[in-house]
Motif scaffolding. Structure first.
Motif, PDB file in Angstrom:
ATOM      1  N   GLN A 199      21.049  -9.035 -22.582  1.00 50.32           N
ATOM      2  CA  GLN A 199      20.257  -9.154 -23.798  1.00 50.32           C
ATOM      3  C   GLN A 199      18.980  -8.324 -23.714  1.00 50.32           C
ATOM      4  OE1 GLN A 199      19.236 -13.149 -24.838  1.00 50.32           O
ATOM      5  NE2 GLN A 199      18.221 -12.557 -26.740  1.00 50.32           N
ATOM      6  N   VAL A 200      18.216  -8.513 -22.641  1.00 46.53           N
ATOM      7  CA  VAL A 200      17.002  -7.748 -22.404  1.00 46.53           C
ATOM      8  C   VAL A 200      17.227  -6.855 -21.202  1.00 46.53           C
ATOM      9  CG1 VAL A 200      14.555  -7.823 -21.812  1.00 46.53           C
ATOM     10  CG2 VAL A 200      15.511  -9.502 -23.397  1.00 46.53           C
ATOM     11  N   GLN A 201      16.995  -5.578 -21.381  1.00 44.80           N
ATOM     12  CA  GLN A 201      17.143  -4.613 -20.311  1.00 44.80           C
ATOM     13  C   GLN A 201      15.785  -4.052 -19.922  1.00 44.80           C
ATOM     14  OE1 GLN A 201      19.991  -1.669 -21.539  1.00 44.80           O
ATOM     15  NE2 GLN A 201      21.688  -3.126 -21.546  1.00 44.80           N
ATOM     16  N   LEU A 202      15.558  -3.934 -18.624  1.00 45.55           N
ATOM     17  CA  LEU A 202      14.300  -3.436 -18.096  1.00 45.55           C
ATOM     18  C   LEU A 202      14.573  -2.241 -17.203  1.00 45.55           C
ATOM     19  CD1 LEU A 202      12.771  -6.873 -16.995  1.00 45.55           C
ATOM     20  CD2 LEU A 202      12.373  -5.665 -19.147  1.00 45.55           C
ATOM     21  N   VAL A 203      13.793  -1.187 -17.376  1.00 48.08           N
ATOM     22  CA  VAL A 203      13.957   0.023 -16.590  1.00 48.08           C
ATOM     23  C   VAL A 203      12.613   0.441 -16.025  1.00 48.08           C
ATOM     24  CG1 VAL A 203      14.716   2.412 -16.548  1.00 48.08           C
ATOM     25  CG2 VAL A 203      15.888   0.760 -18.013  1.00 48.08           C
ATOM     26  N   GLU A 204      12.492   0.414 -14.695  1.00 50.53           N
ATOM     27  CA  GLU A 204      11.262   0.824 -14.035  1.00 50.53           C
ATOM     28  C   GLU A 204      11.270   2.326 -13.781  1.00 50.53           C
ATOM     29  OE1 GLU A 204      12.444  -3.196 -12.057  1.00 50.53           O
ATOM     30  OE2 GLU A 204      13.450  -1.343 -12.691  1.00 50.53           O
ATOM     31  N   SER A 205      10.080   2.894 -13.731  1.00 53.92           N
ATOM     32  CA  SER A 205       9.926   4.300 -13.393  1.00 53.92           C
ATOM     33  C   SER A 205       8.530   4.516 -12.822  1.00 53.92           C
ATOM     34  CB  SER A 205      10.150   5.201 -14.609  1.00 53.92           C
ATOM     35  OG  SER A 205       9.188   4.947 -15.616  1.00 53.92           O
ATOM     36  N   GLY A 206       8.319   5.670 -12.228  1.00 58.12           N
ATOM     37  CA  GLY A 206       7.007   6.025 -11.723  1.00 58.12           C
ATOM     38  C   GLY A 206       6.826   5.882 -10.231  1.00 58.12           C
ATOM     39  N   GLY A 207       7.828   5.369  -9.546  1.00 59.05           N
ATOM     40  CA  GLY A 207       7.725   5.239  -8.106  1.00 59.05           C
ATOM     41  C   GLY A 207       7.790   6.591  -7.423  1.00 59.05           C
ATOM     42  N   GLY A 208       7.434   6.601  -6.152  1.00 57.74           N
ATOM     43  CA  GLY A 208       7.456   7.839  -5.397  1.00 57.74           C
ATOM     44  C   GLY A 208       6.690   7.716  -4.108  1.00 57.74           C
ATOM     45  N   LEU A 209       6.383   8.858  -3.533  1.00 56.80           N
ATOM     46  CA  LEU A 209       5.659   8.934  -2.272  1.00 56.80           C
ATOM     47  C   LEU A 209       4.205   9.284  -2.539  1.00 56.80           C
ATOM     48  CD1 LEU A 209       5.645   9.046   0.861  1.00 56.80           C
ATOM     49  CD2 LEU A 209       6.243  11.474   0.636  1.00 56.80           C
ATOM     50  N   VAL A 210       3.305   8.533  -1.934  1.00 56.31           N
ATOM     51  CA  VAL A 210       1.885   8.774  -2.113  1.00 56.31           C
ATOM     52  C   VAL A 210       1.172   8.518  -0.788  1.00 56.31           C
ATOM     53  CG1 VAL A 210       1.395   6.409  -2.853  1.00 56.31           C
ATOM     54  CG2 VAL A 210      -0.124   8.268  -3.564  1.00 56.31           C
ATOM     55  N   GLN A 211       0.090   9.234  -0.553  1.00 58.49           N
ATOM     56  CA  GLN A 211      -0.686   9.064   0.666  1.00 58.49           C
ATOM     57  C   GLN A 211      -1.594   7.848   0.551  1.00 58.49           C
ATOM     58  OE1 GLN A 211      -2.482  12.721   1.849  1.00 58.49           O
ATOM     59  NE2 GLN A 211      -3.256  11.930   3.794  1.00 58.49           N
ATOM     60  N   ALA A 212      -1.860   7.216   1.667  1.00 61.56           N
ATOM     61  CA  ALA A 212      -2.763   6.074   1.684  1.00 61.56           C
ATOM     62  C   ALA A 212      -4.088   6.441   1.035  1.00 61.56           C
ATOM     63  CB  ALA A 212      -2.980   5.595   3.109  1.00 61.56           C
ATOM     64  N   GLY A 213      -4.584   5.525   0.204  1.00 61.40           N
ATOM     65  CA  GLY A 213      -5.807   5.774  -0.532  1.00 61.40           C
ATOM     66  C   GLY A 213      -5.568   6.371  -1.907  1.00 61.40           C
ATOM     67  N   GLY A 214      -4.363   6.801  -2.162  1.00 59.25           N
ATOM     68  CA  GLY A 214      -4.027   7.409  -3.435  1.00 59.25           C
ATOM     69  C   GLY A 214      -3.655   6.396  -4.490  1.00 59.25           C
ATOM     70  N   LEU A 259      -0.946   5.435  -8.015  1.00 57.22           N
ATOM     71  CA  LEU A 259       0.351   5.597  -8.641  1.00 57.22           C
ATOM     72  C   LEU A 259       0.426   4.625  -9.808  1.00 57.22           C
ATOM     73  CD1 LEU A 259       2.744   7.447  -7.763  1.00 57.22           C
ATOM     74  CD2 LEU A 259       3.776   5.425  -6.728  1.00 57.22           C
ATOM     75  N   ARG A 260       1.106   5.012 -10.874  1.00 59.96           N
ATOM     76  CA  ARG A 260       1.294   4.110 -11.998  1.00 59.96           C
ATOM     77  C   ARG A 260       2.776   3.904 -12.256  1.00 59.96           C
ATOM     78  NH1 ARG A 260      -0.492   4.471 -18.386  1.00 59.96           N
ATOM     79  NH2 ARG A 260       1.211   6.009 -18.418  1.00 59.96           N
ATOM     80  N   LEU A 261       3.188   2.663 -12.241  1.00 59.33           N
ATOM     81  CA  LEU A 261       4.558   2.298 -12.539  1.00 59.33           C
ATOM     82  C   LEU A 261       4.684   1.890 -14.001  1.00 59.33           C
ATOM     83  CD1 LEU A 261       5.447   0.092  -9.436  1.00 59.33           C
ATOM     84  CD2 LEU A 261       5.568   2.587  -9.683  1.00 59.33           C
ATOM     85  N   SER A 262       5.833   2.167 -14.579  1.00 58.56           N
ATOM     86  CA  SER A 262       6.110   1.780 -15.951  1.00 58.56           C
ATOM     87  C   SER A 262       7.394   0.973 -15.995  1.00 58.56           C
ATOM     88  CB  SER A 262       6.257   3.010 -16.854  1.00 58.56           C
ATOM     89  OG  SER A 262       5.067   3.762 -16.898  1.00 58.56           O
ATOM     90  N   VAL A 286       5.381  -2.252 -20.018  1.00 60.14           N
ATOM     91  CA  VAL A 286       4.362  -2.839 -19.163  1.00 60.14           C
ATOM     92  C   VAL A 286       4.094  -1.857 -18.028  1.00 60.14           C
ATOM     93  CG1 VAL A 286       6.029  -4.112 -17.748  1.00 60.14           C
ATOM     94  CG2 VAL A 286       3.648  -4.885 -17.876  1.00 60.14           C
ATOM     95  N   TYR A 287       2.852  -1.809 -17.566  1.00 60.97           N
ATOM     96  CA  TYR A 287       2.441  -0.860 -16.546  1.00 60.97           C
ATOM     97  C   TYR A 287       1.833  -1.576 -15.350  1.00 60.97           C
ATOM     98  CZ  TYR A 287       2.643   2.204 -20.631  1.00 60.97           C
ATOM     99  OH  TYR A 287       3.037   2.875 -21.761  1.00 60.97           O
ATOM    100  N   LEU A 288       1.888  -0.906 -14.226  1.00 54.55           N
ATOM    101  CA  LEU A 288       1.177  -1.360 -13.048  1.00 54.55           C
ATOM    102  C   LEU A 288       0.445  -0.164 -12.466  1.00 54.55           C
ATOM    103  CD1 LEU A 288       0.659  -3.814 -11.169  1.00 54.55           C
ATOM    104  CD2 LEU A 288       2.468  -2.900  -9.691  1.00 54.55           C
TER     105      LEU A 288
END
Length: 126
Positions: free
Chosen positions: A1-16, A18-21, A81-83
């Motif tokens: 009924q409700v579908q959720l799709v995450e995106s925005g992940g990846g590799l980042v250096q410590a201290g950097g 990132l925004r997930l959607s 929704v974002y993180l």
């Protein structure tokens, strides 16, 4: 009924940063509480952050481990929704999952959520 799709992940250096959607389907998205959870290798899935739906005033809630570094937000017009993750640490490395409740009140408990995305990998190098 409700579908959720995450995106925005990846590799980042410590201290950097990132925004997930998380893009959601559904006609009543604005009423749903939305949450982010994460699961590191060999660990159980744990709560990260949540935002309530409109009927609960859109209140925000964070795990102690991410307070002051992560920000959850939502755009109801876009059913998204974002993180926003800042000051990332190696301990933040995990698969991040988006979840939705069919009610407005937020929750930190996995069992309270009705719908889940497939997850997106976040890797923080140190």
């Amino acid at each position: 009924q409700v579908q959720l799709v995450e995106s925005g992940g990846g590799l980042v250096q410590a201290g950097g940063s990132l925004r997930l959607s998380c893009a959601a389907s559904g006609r009543t998205f604005s009423r749903y509480a939305m949450g982010w959870f994460r699961q590191a290798p060999g660990k159980e899935r744990v709560f990260v952050a949540a935002v309530a739906g409109t009927w609960s005033g859109g209140r925000l809630y964070y795990a102690d481990s991410v307070k002051g570094r992560f920000t959850i937000s939502r755009d109801n017009a876009k059913n998204t929704v974002y993180l926003q993750m800042n000051s990332l640490k190696s301990e933040d490395t995990a698969v991040y999952y988006c979840a939705a409740r069919s009610v407005s009140g937020y929750s930190a408990y996995e069992a309270d959520y009705d719908y889940w995305g497939q997850g997106t990998q976040v890797t923080v190098s140190s």
